[in-house]
Design a protein around this motif. Sequence first.
Motif, mmCIF file in Angstrom:
data_model
loop_
_atom_site.group_PDB
_atom_site.id
_atom_site.type_symbol
_atom_site.label_atom_id
_atom_site.label_comp_id
_atom_site.label_asym_id
_atom_site.label_seq_id
_atom_site.Cartn_x
_atom_site.Cartn_y
_atom_site.Cartn_z
ATOM 1 N N PRO A 106 0.851 -1.321 -0.126
ATOM 2 C CA PRO A 106 -0.002 0.082 -0.037
ATOM 3 C C PRO A 106 1.057 1.413 0.081
ATOM 4 C CG PRO A 106 0.008 -0.673 1.864
ATOM 5 C CD PRO A 106 0.722 -1.885 1.307
ATOM 6 N N PHE A 107 2.190 1.265 0.148
ATOM 7 C CA PHE A 107 2.970 2.399 0.415
ATOM 8 C C PHE A 107 3.407 3.003 -0.952
ATOM 9 C CE2 PHE A 107 5.477 -1.361 1.195
ATOM 10 C CZ PHE A 107 6.541 -1.303 0.067
ATOM 11 N N ILE A 108 3.299 2.006 -1.971
ATOM 12 C CA ILE A 108 3.652 2.499 -3.328
ATOM 13 C C ILE A 108 2.210 3.287 -3.791
ATOM 14 C CG2 ILE A 108 4.304 1.705 -5.775
ATOM 15 C CD1 ILE A 108 5.499 -0.686 -4.342
ATOM 16 N N PRO A 109 2.779 4.375 -4.353
ATOM 17 C CA PRO A 109 1.297 5.152 -4.903
ATOM 18 C C PRO A 109 1.206 4.929 -6.428
ATOM 19 C CG PRO A 109 3.547 6.416 -4.992
ATOM 20 C CD PRO A 109 3.860 5.236 -4.333
ATOM 21 N N LEU A 110 0.210 3.597 -6.464
ATOM 22 C CA LEU A 110 -0.363 3.069 -7.651
ATOM 23 C C LEU A 110 -1.712 3.322 -7.484
ATOM 24 C CD1 LEU A 110 1.993 0.023 -8.217
ATOM 25 C CD2 LEU A 110 2.132 2.254 -9.222
ATOM 26 N N LEU A 111 -2.258 4.412 -7.783
ATOM 27 C CA LEU A 111 -3.790 4.880 -7.868
ATOM 28 C C LEU A 111 -4.104 4.375 -6.447
ATOM 29 C CD1 LEU A 111 -4.453 3.659 -11.251
ATOM 30 C CD2 LEU A 111 -3.942 6.041 -10.625
ATOM 31 N N SER A 112 -5.431 4.583 -6.117
ATOM 32 C CA SER A 112 -6.068 4.308 -4.917
ATOM 33 C C SER A 112 -6.496 2.702 -5.052
ATOM 34 C CB SER A 112 -7.320 5.240 -4.680
ATOM 35 O OG SER A 112 -8.386 4.840 -5.505
ATOM 36 N N SER A 113 -6.563 2.192 -3.929
ATOM 37 C CA SER A 113 -6.933 0.812 -3.516
ATOM 38 C C SER A 113 -8.584 0.711 -4.066
ATOM 39 C CB SER A 113 -6.786 0.406 -2.211
ATOM 40 O OG SER A 113 -7.319 -1.165 -2.058
ATOM 41 N N ARG A 114 -9.147 1.513 -3.951
ATOM 42 C CA ARG A 114 -10.600 1.668 -4.348
ATOM 43 C C ARG A 114 -10.819 1.526 -5.857
ATOM 44 N NH1 ARG A 114 -14.790 6.170 -2.050
ATOM 45 N NH2 ARG A 114 -14.724 4.929 -0.238
ATOM 46 N N LEU A 115 -10.150 2.346 -6.715
ATOM 47 C CA LEU A 115 -10.097 2.324 -8.087
ATOM 48 C C LEU A 115 -9.439 1.022 -8.524
ATOM 49 C CD1 LEU A 115 -10.328 3.462 -10.947
ATOM 50 C CD2 LEU A 115 -8.065 4.556 -10.662
ATOM 51 N N TRP A 116 -8.588 0.397 -7.849
ATOM 52 C CA TRP A 116 -7.999 -1.054 -8.207
ATOM 53 C C TRP A 116 -9.029 -2.175 -7.812
ATOM 54 C CZ3 TRP A 116 -3.460 -3.434 -9.676
ATOM 55 C CH2 TRP A 116 -2.313 -2.532 -10.038
ATOM 56 N N LEU A 117 -9.795 -1.688 -6.955
ATOM 57 C CA LEU A 117 -10.646 -2.738 -6.525
ATOM 58 C C LEU A 117 -11.919 -2.690 -7.744
ATOM 59 C CD1 LEU A 117 -12.255 -5.067 -4.980
ATOM 60 C CD2 LEU A 117 -13.410 -3.101 -3.681
ATOM 61 N N GLN A 118 -12.290 -1.619 -8.016
ATOM 62 C CA GLN A 118 -13.432 -1.522 -9.160
ATOM 63 C C GLN A 118 -13.039 -1.887 -10.509
ATOM 64 O OE1 GLN A 118 -14.328 2.825 -9.484
ATOM 65 N NE2 GLN A 118 -15.349 2.707 -7.489
ATOM 66 N N ILE A 119 -11.676 -1.815 -10.986
ATOM 67 C CA ILE A 119 -11.085 -2.315 -11.949
ATOM 68 C C ILE A 119 -11.162 -3.799 -11.984
ATOM 69 C CG2 ILE A 119 -9.082 -2.453 -13.653
ATOM 70 C CD1 ILE A 119 -8.644 0.600 -12.926
ATOM 71 N N HIS A 120 -10.775 -4.432 -10.828
ATOM 72 C CA HIS A 120 -10.706 -5.677 -10.339
ATOM 73 C C HIS A 120 -12.010 -6.305 -10.703
ATOM 74 C CE1 HIS A 120 -9.178 -9.451 -8.866
ATOM 75 N NE2 HIS A 120 -10.272 -9.548 -8.155
ATOM 76 N N VAL A 121 -13.050 -5.665 -10.436
ATOM 77 C CA VAL A 121 -14.327 -6.194 -10.489
ATOM 78 C C VAL A 121 -14.901 -6.375 -11.750
ATOM 79 C CG1 VAL A 121 -16.705 -5.850 -9.861
ATOM 80 C CG2 VAL A 121 -15.418 -5.972 -8.087
ATOM 81 N N TYR A 122 -14.810 -5.240 -12.391
ATOM 82 C CA TYR A 122 -15.201 -5.092 -13.762
ATOM 83 C C TYR A 122 -14.411 -6.004 -14.887
ATOM 84 C CZ TYR A 122 -18.329 -1.310 -12.373
ATOM 85 O OH TYR A 122 -18.979 -0.605 -11.789
ATOM 86 N N LEU A 123 -13.009 -6.099 -14.602
ATOM 87 C CA LEU A 123 -12.319 -6.888 -15.409
ATOM 88 C C LEU A 123 -12.494 -8.284 -15.255
ATOM 89 C CD1 LEU A 123 -10.315 -6.546 -17.469
ATOM 90 C CD2 LEU A 123 -8.379 -6.686 -15.692
ATOM 91 N N GLY A 124 -12.834 -8.510 -13.944
ATOM 92 C CA GLY A 124 -13.221 -9.938 -13.452
ATOM 93 C C GLY A 124 -14.450 -10.368 -14.369
ATOM 94 N N LEU A 125 -15.463 -9.572 -14.445
ATOM 95 C CA LEU A 125 -16.723 -10.003 -15.190
ATOM 96 C C LEU A 125 -16.334 -10.147 -16.623
ATOM 97 C CD1 LEU A 125 -19.059 -7.661 -13.331
ATOM 98 C CD2 LEU A 125 -18.799 -10.256 -13.309
ATOM 99 N N PHE A 126 -15.600 -9.184 -17.359
ATOM 100 C CA PHE A 126 -15.172 -9.343 -18.651
ATOM 101 C C PHE A 126 -14.290 -10.733 -18.581
ATOM 102 C CE2 PHE A 126 -12.262 -8.303 -22.195
ATOM 103 C CZ PHE A 126 -13.265 -8.019 -23.325
#
Length: 124
Positions: free
Chosen positions: A62-82
């Motif tokens: 979490p200390f590496i600033p690679l966008l927010s965890s909330r955005l990662w989760l959203q991308i993970h959910v939608y990409l998982g459905l795809f």
Amino acid sequence: MRRQLVFRRAALAAILVAASGLVVVKSGRWQQALPHFTYLSGWGLFGLMLVLTAYNGRKKLPFIPLLSSRLWLQIHVYLGLFTGLIFLLHLRWSWPSGWFEVALAFLFSTVTGSGIAEIGRAHV
């Protein structure tokens, strides 16, 4: 902040719907034009699964600033459905017959099903 979250979810949902529609409409043509469509879609699935797995790495760092965890989760959910849709296209909408393919399909379906169940549980 709430408005930005709603907009981001709507944008990701629109991208998911557009990409899914494009893939479903074009998949028949791709299967005819590409003699090894299942081979290519298998590698595509592998790449998508690597991207989905990257979310776990993001949570552990979490200390590496690679966008927010909330955005990662959203991308993970939608990409998982795809990825689930791509998996069905890879199987050509039928259950495999060999024992190894059945085992892989069962594992993939189990993981995808648990993700969909978690989405339903978290939003109800």
